[in-house]
Design a protein around this motif. Structure first.
Motif, PDB file in Angstrom:
ATOM      1  N   VAL A   1       0.829  -1.217   0.000  1.00  8.86           N
ATOM      2  CA  VAL A   1       0.000   0.000   0.000  1.00  8.86           C
ATOM      3  C   VAL A   1       0.856   1.257   0.000  1.00  8.86           C
ATOM      4  O   VAL A   1       0.496   2.258  -0.617  1.00  8.86           O
ATOM      5  CB  VAL A   1      -1.040  -0.051   1.149  1.00  8.86           C
ATOM      6  N   ARG A   2       1.990   1.194   0.679  1.00  8.89           N
ATOM      7  CA  ARG A   2       2.987   2.282   0.601  1.00  8.89           C
ATOM      8  C   ARG A   2       4.346   1.655   0.306  1.00  8.89           C
ATOM      9  O   ARG A   2       4.592   0.500   0.669  1.00  8.89           O
ATOM     10  CB  ARG A   2       3.035   3.062   1.918  1.00  8.89           C
TER      11      ARG A   2
ATOM     12  N   TYR B   1      -4.878   7.538  -5.329  1.00 11.70           N
ATOM     13  CA  TYR B   1      -3.569   7.224  -4.745  1.00 11.70           C
ATOM     14  C   TYR B   1      -3.371   5.724  -4.535  1.00 11.70           C
ATOM     15  O   TYR B   1      -2.281   5.287  -4.195  1.00 11.70           O
ATOM     16  CB  TYR B   1      -3.430   7.929  -3.376  1.00 11.70           C
ATOM     17  N   CYS B   2      -4.426   4.926  -4.703  1.00 14.59           N
ATOM     18  CA  CYS B   2      -4.451   3.590  -4.084  1.00 14.59           C
ATOM     19  C   CYS B   2      -4.152   2.444  -5.059  1.00 14.59           C
ATOM     20  O   CYS B   2      -4.736   2.355  -6.141  1.00 14.59           O
ATOM     21  CB  CYS B   2      -5.806   3.366  -3.428  1.00 14.59           C
TER      22      CYS B   2
ATOM     23  N   PRO C   1     -12.229   5.856   7.568  1.00 18.18           N
ATOM     24  CA  PRO C   1     -11.177   6.641   6.914  1.00 18.18           C
ATOM     25  C   PRO C   1     -11.734   7.890   6.229  1.00 18.18           C
ATOM     26  O   PRO C   1     -12.702   7.798   5.484  1.00 18.18           O
ATOM     27  CB  PRO C   1     -10.605   5.667   5.872  1.00 18.18           C
TER      28      PRO C   1
ATOM     29  N   GLN D   1      -9.273  10.480   5.054  1.00 19.09           N
ATOM     30  CA  GLN D   1      -8.136  10.769   4.150  1.00 19.09           C
ATOM     31  C   GLN D   1      -7.734  12.232   4.090  1.00 19.09           C
ATOM     32  O   GLN D   1      -6.549  12.537   4.072  1.00 19.09           O
ATOM     33  CB  GLN D   1      -8.357  10.237   2.721  1.00 19.09           C
TER      34      GLN D   1
ATOM     35  N   ASP E   1      -8.256   7.319   9.082  1.00 17.07           N
ATOM     36  CA  ASP E   1      -6.986   7.319   8.345  1.00 17.07           C
ATOM     37  C   ASP E   1      -6.866   8.661   7.622  1.00 17.07           C
ATOM     38  O   ASP E   1      -7.868   9.152   7.082  1.00 17.07           O
ATOM     39  CB  ASP E   1      -6.976   6.251   7.238  1.00 17.07           C
TER      40      ASP E   1
ATOM     41  N   ILE F   1      -4.211  10.895   4.860  1.00 19.93           N
ATOM     42  CA  ILE F   1      -3.002  10.958   4.024  1.00 19.93           C
ATOM     43  C   ILE F   1      -2.569  12.415   3.953  1.00 19.93           C
ATOM     44  O   ILE F   1      -3.386  13.275   3.602  1.00 19.93           O
ATOM     45  CB  ILE F   1      -3.281  10.432   2.606  1.00 19.93           C
TER      46      ILE F   1
ATOM     47  N   PHE G   1      -0.774   8.931   7.405  1.00 20.98           N
ATOM     48  CA  PHE G   1       0.184   8.373   6.445  1.00 20.98           C
ATOM     49  C   PHE G   1       0.767   9.470   5.572  1.00 20.98           C
ATOM     50  O   PHE G   1       0.053  10.365   5.133  1.00 20.98           O
ATOM     51  CB  PHE G   1      -0.504   7.342   5.549  1.00 20.98           C
TER      52      PHE G   1
ATOM     53  N   TYR H   1       1.911  10.549   2.065  1.00 17.14           N
ATOM     54  CA  TYR H   1       1.567  10.086   0.723  1.00 17.14           C
ATOM     55  C   TYR H   1       2.757   9.363   0.096  1.00 17.14           C
ATOM     56  O   TYR H   1       3.886   9.835   0.158  1.00 17.14           O
ATOM     57  CB  TYR H   1       1.146  11.272  -0.166  1.00 17.14           C
TER      58      TYR H   1
ATOM     59  N   ARG I   1       2.368   5.322  -5.832  1.00 18.23           N
ATOM     60  CA  ARG I   1       2.287   3.922  -6.252  1.00 18.23           C
ATOM     61  C   ARG I   1       2.171   3.882  -7.772  1.00 18.23           C
ATOM     62  O   ARG I   1       1.196   4.392  -8.343  1.00 18.23           O
ATOM     63  CB  ARG I   1       1.077   3.195  -5.608  1.00 18.23           C
TER      64      ARG I   1
END
Ligand code: 5AD
Ligand code: SF4
Length: 444
Positions: free
Chosen positions: A48-49, A152-153, A249, A251, A289, A291, A320, A322, A325
């Protein structure tokens, strides 16, 4: 023969590891917590990261020496990073015996069967006893994959589109986990509340799980705000088993960022939803969560996130940085400077930690109902971890017991407390545990 499992990433991965572990146990293998004792080392990876993937790969690199130390040792790599980089993994680490991507977890059993039949030695298979899981708090996967495409995912790419388990399969698994000692069930899915199978939707599933004898607590992760319908909220509020805790979440607190991320809700809609949830389930904890440093995030956007945290007073949250990905839409956007991302991460963490610490400190002096999971460790319905003071050799409560605990310290994220003996009576009493009053039942 023994196996060792190392899991990176989210609860979904933990559940996948448990599922693969059950397949290996069904083949007569025994799980060990010591890699030196193991003949099979399973690394379940996360992508995921970038950081998560790097950690898994450096561990896999080190496993070459582990493999050389004893004949017949095998290394299995599974999960999301395995799905994303299968060929690269096999090129870079030619000593791997099996690579299973996240989309193929449900085919793990036959693959493992083939791997095991390639055994060079017979070792001590005959002596292995299938272990019975005794996890008080168990995970049950209800769906795999994700139909969203947050920009982003990587998850939709490595786990694919949504596939739902049938209600019967889910209830069967819940009953199995309860028979093995589970009292708490956490339903898992990438957007868990988008569940649908035939006529069934998520709210109906919650009701069905609550109807299984022995299920005392229900949780689920991670829901998507879009599917948090009134029907779901009312069902949660109406079922005594559903715990007063929601991880939702968000974000970002900036509408511009939410749009760029394609989250499908606004800041205002999220706030309205959070308030509705808190009204429906008083005393509920709300976590999230976030980002920071998504491409294009301005200081103003970032401050919107800080102000959302202030406004909603989250009980805790995961912040998190960023991480780009490859292959996701956001990867084509220009990244912010790493120092800026780091700085925002720190500022956001400080705020979230300050609020979380304040919330925890308010619990000192209160009495909470704690479900003991293992030894001196348990959780409140609101999902705080609690460490009981006392003697591990002579535990005052068994795994699976609900006890009343007076919270004495909240200086760390795990609360500390002591069993409130004046207040223990009814939560701790279960008919089937009472030898004196139900001798017939005991004999059956
Ligand atoms: N960079 C940083 N965080 C991410 N997440 C998902 N993808 C990324 C990414 N590319 C975070 C989201 C999600 C959590 C599981 O991981 O916050 O909710
Ligand atoms: Fe990723 Fe968004 Fe799907 Fe969650 S909902 S798994 S963040 S694409």
């Amino acid at each position: 023969m023994k196996f060792y499992v190392r899991t990176y990433g989210c609860q979904m991965n933990v559940a996948d590891s448990n599922e693969m572990g059950r397949h290996l146990k069904a083949k007569g293998l025994v799980e060990t917590e010591d890699p030196d004792e193991a003949s099979i080392f399973l690394v379940n990876t996360c992508t995921v990261r970038q950081h998560a993937e790097d950690r898994a790969f450096s561990e896999i690199g080190r496993l070459k020496r582990w493999k050389q130390k004893a004949a017949g040792r095998k290394i299995v790599v599974t999960g999301c990073a395995a799905e994303r980089t299968k060929d690269y993994l096999q090129d870079r680490f030619p000593f791997l015996d099996l690579v299973v991507g996240a989309k193929s977890i449900e085919d793990f059993a036959p693959m493992a069967e083939r791997l095991l039949s390639r055994r060079e030695t017979d070792e001590d298979l005959d002596y292995a006893v299938p272990a019975i899981g005794e996890k008080v708090a168990a995970f049950v996967t209800i769906m795999r994959g994700c139909n969203y495409s947050c920009t982003y995912c990587i998850v939709p790419y490595v786990r694919g589109r949504e596939i739902y388990h049938s209600l019967d399969q889910i209830l069967g698994e819940v009953r199995d986990r309860v028979a093995e000692g589970a009292r708490e069930i956490t339903l898992l899915g990438q957007t868990v509340n988008s569940y649908r199978h035939g006529q069934h939707r998520f709210a109906g599933l919650l009701e069905a799980v609550a109807g299984v004898d022995g299920v005392e607590r229900i949780r689920f992760i991670s829901p998507h705000p879009f599917y948090m319908t009134d029907r779901v909220i009312d069902t949660m509020a109406g079922l005594p088993q559903v715990c007063e805790s929601l991880h939702l979440p968000v974000q970002s607190g900036s509408n511009a960022m939410l749009k760029a991320m394609k989250r499908n809700y606004t800041r205002e809609e999220y706030i309205t939803l959070a308030e509705k949830m808190r009204r429906a389930m008083p005393g509920m904890t709300l976590s999230t969560d976030i980002i920071v440093g998504f491409p294009g995030e301005t200081e103003e956007d970032f401050e919107q996130t800080l102000s959302l945290i202030e406004e909603l007073q989250f009980d805790w949250g995961f912040i998190f940085k960023y991480s780009t990905r490859e292959g996701t839409p956001a990867a084509n956007l220009e990244s912010l400077a790493q120092e800026l991302i780091e700085e925002r991460h720190q500022r956001c963490l400080e705020l979230m930690d300050r609020i979380a610490a304040l919330k925890r400190s308010r619990l000192v002096g209160t009495t909470q109902t704690v479900l003991i999971e293992e030894g001196l460790f348990g959780r409140t319905r609101t999902n705080y971890k609690v460490h009981l003071q006392g003697n591990i050799e002579i535990p005052a409560a068994e795994p699976g017991d609900e006890v009343r605990v007076l919270i004495t310290n909240a200086s760390r994220t795990t609360l500390e407390g002591e069993i409130d003996h004046d207040n223990v009576a009814f939560e701790n009493f279960r008919q089937e545990d009472c030898r004196a009053c139900a001798p017939e039942q005991q004999r059956q």
